[in-house]
Scaffold this motif. Sequence first.
Motif, short mmCIF file in Angstrom:
data_model
loop_
_atom_site.label_atom_id
_atom_site.label_comp_id
_atom_site.label_asym_id
_atom_site.label_seq_id
_atom_site.Cartn_x
_atom_site.Cartn_y
_atom_site.Cartn_z
N GLU A 96 0.84 -1.20 0.00
CA GLU A 96 0.00 0.00 0.00
C GLU A 96 0.87 1.25 0.00
O GLU A 96 2.01 1.22 0.45
CB GLU A 96 -1.01 0.00 1.15
N ILE A 99 0.19 7.01 3.51
CA ILE A 99 -1.00 7.55 4.19
C ILE A 99 -0.54 8.62 5.19
O ILE A 99 0.36 8.37 5.98
CB ILE A 99 -1.78 6.47 4.98
N LYS A 118 -3.80 15.76 -4.53
CA LYS A 118 -4.47 15.22 -5.72
C LYS A 118 -3.65 15.51 -6.97
O LYS A 118 -3.54 14.69 -7.87
CB LYS A 118 -5.87 15.81 -5.86
N LYS A 123 -4.69 10.30 -5.03
CA LYS A 123 -6.06 10.61 -5.40
C LYS A 123 -7.10 10.39 -4.31
O LYS A 123 -8.16 10.97 -4.33
CB LYS A 123 -6.43 9.80 -6.64
N ARG A 124 -6.80 9.50 -3.38
CA ARG A 124 -7.75 9.27 -2.30
C ARG A 124 -7.43 10.22 -1.15
O ARG A 124 -6.97 9.83 -0.09
CB ARG A 124 -7.66 7.83 -1.79
N CYS A 139 -4.02 9.79 0.84
CA CYS A 139 -3.72 8.39 0.53
C CYS A 139 -3.31 8.24 -0.92
O CYS A 139 -3.95 8.79 -1.81
CB CYS A 139 -4.96 7.51 0.71
N LYS A 143 -1.70 -0.26 -4.84
CA LYS A 143 -2.11 -1.34 -3.96
C LYS A 143 -1.90 -2.71 -4.60
O LYS A 143 -1.96 -2.86 -5.82
CB LYS A 143 -3.58 -1.19 -3.55
N LEU A 144 -1.62 -3.67 -3.75
CA LEU A 144 -1.62 -5.08 -4.12
C LEU A 144 -2.25 -5.78 -2.94
O LEU A 144 -1.98 -5.42 -1.79
CB LEU A 144 -0.21 -5.61 -4.31
N GLU A 167 6.12 -6.40 -8.98
CA GLU A 167 5.03 -5.43 -9.10
C GLU A 167 4.97 -4.50 -7.88
O GLU A 167 4.76 -3.30 -8.01
CB GLU A 167 3.69 -6.16 -9.27
N LYS A 171 5.43 -0.39 -7.65
CA LYS A 171 4.45 0.50 -7.03
C LYS A 171 5.08 1.32 -5.90
O LYS A 171 4.72 2.49 -5.70
CB LYS A 171 3.27 -0.32 -6.49
N GLN A 174 6.75 4.18 -7.64
CA GLN A 174 5.77 5.21 -8.05
C GLN A 174 5.35 6.06 -6.85
O GLN A 174 5.25 7.29 -6.91
CB GLN A 174 4.51 4.57 -8.64
#
Lengths: 186, 186
Positions: A96, A99, A118, A123-124, A139, A143-144, A167, A171, A174
């Motif tokens: 994740e 946060i 944003k 985006k969350r 956030c 996610k995985l 993967e 992430k 990123q």
Amino acid sequence: MVFDNEKKVYMDKLYKPDKSKKTTVDKEIIFLIDKINSLLEYYTTSSCAGRIVLITIPKKNRKDLSKWLFSSHKKIKFSELPLTKFPKETVYFRQEGLILHIACKDIESAQKIVDKAKFVGFKRSGIMATSKRIIVEICSTEKLEAPICKNGKLIVSDEYLKFLIFEANKKMKQNEIKTKKFYRLM
Amino acid sequence: MVFDNEKKVYMDKLYKPDKSKKTTVDKEIIFLIDKINSLLEYYTTSSCAGRIVLITIPKKNRKDLSKWLFSSHKKIKFSELPLTKFPKETVYFRQEGLILHIACKDIESAQKIVDKAKFVGFKRSGIMATSKRIIVEICSTEKLEAPICKNGKLIVSDEYLKFLIFEANKKMKQNEIKTKKFYRLM
């Protein structure tokens, strides 16, 4: 003045060990936390840099009964995963993103930081409380969430696990790029 | 009056087909959408009941190049999955919970609906915009995100896929229970 006093309380305990037995800030995001806390309108109340974990999910999804078998805030290697002994509960491989919870002086400063979050791709993000304190939650979207073990046995191949790690590491990268962009915008 | 006029515009197009070639509201949550829109302080601007999808993730994570191979807003069976022909891109099996965007008359009504959402377990909920319009985002926390295919080949067993479906269906059920609780609180 209420905001400034509350900020002082939080800043005093920021780098002291908390109840979860580690310090309150992941070292990978200290640079960002310090930047946010240096601004008059904000202070952080909790944070996670982003992580890769192995976690047990009990039958009735009771979070308090979950166990953490592994946790890392940076990229991982296959050899790091503890794959010899598994519990009976379903084990998930989870990745994740960042946060953050940030107390804000007013709605305007809250909206400003949500817009920046944003903009860089967190985006969350939104204002989650406005009554007692104004709290923004930021956030990321990486996610995985893949089960890898049930009834004490691994249910995926080593190749699959290695691909999950590939993967997840991508992430994490990123997430790190967004985190640095967000820092530069602050 | 601005809010009421904007609400009228949204209500007029609510059940008309949108650009994505389906109607704007998943039939599984029409009962909730209608309830929210019957209240003076709110109107919905977008919604998803929760879903299970197979989706391709292009190399540079460009969302606009993603392809949907399968999508369902309810529980699924193994036999429903299109498992004969796969694209070259990595394919993910994804489950996600309800997402709602709701325009609110003022900050107080926004906070009220966020509190209700959090109370029933839609924990990723907050006010995401306050400047032009006040928009609340309500998100559930159920998720699965597991790669199942790369380079045109399946990389998991049928048994694993069946377990993914079992877990996804369980999460869809939890999401449905929360959705009904939220409806009763509105």
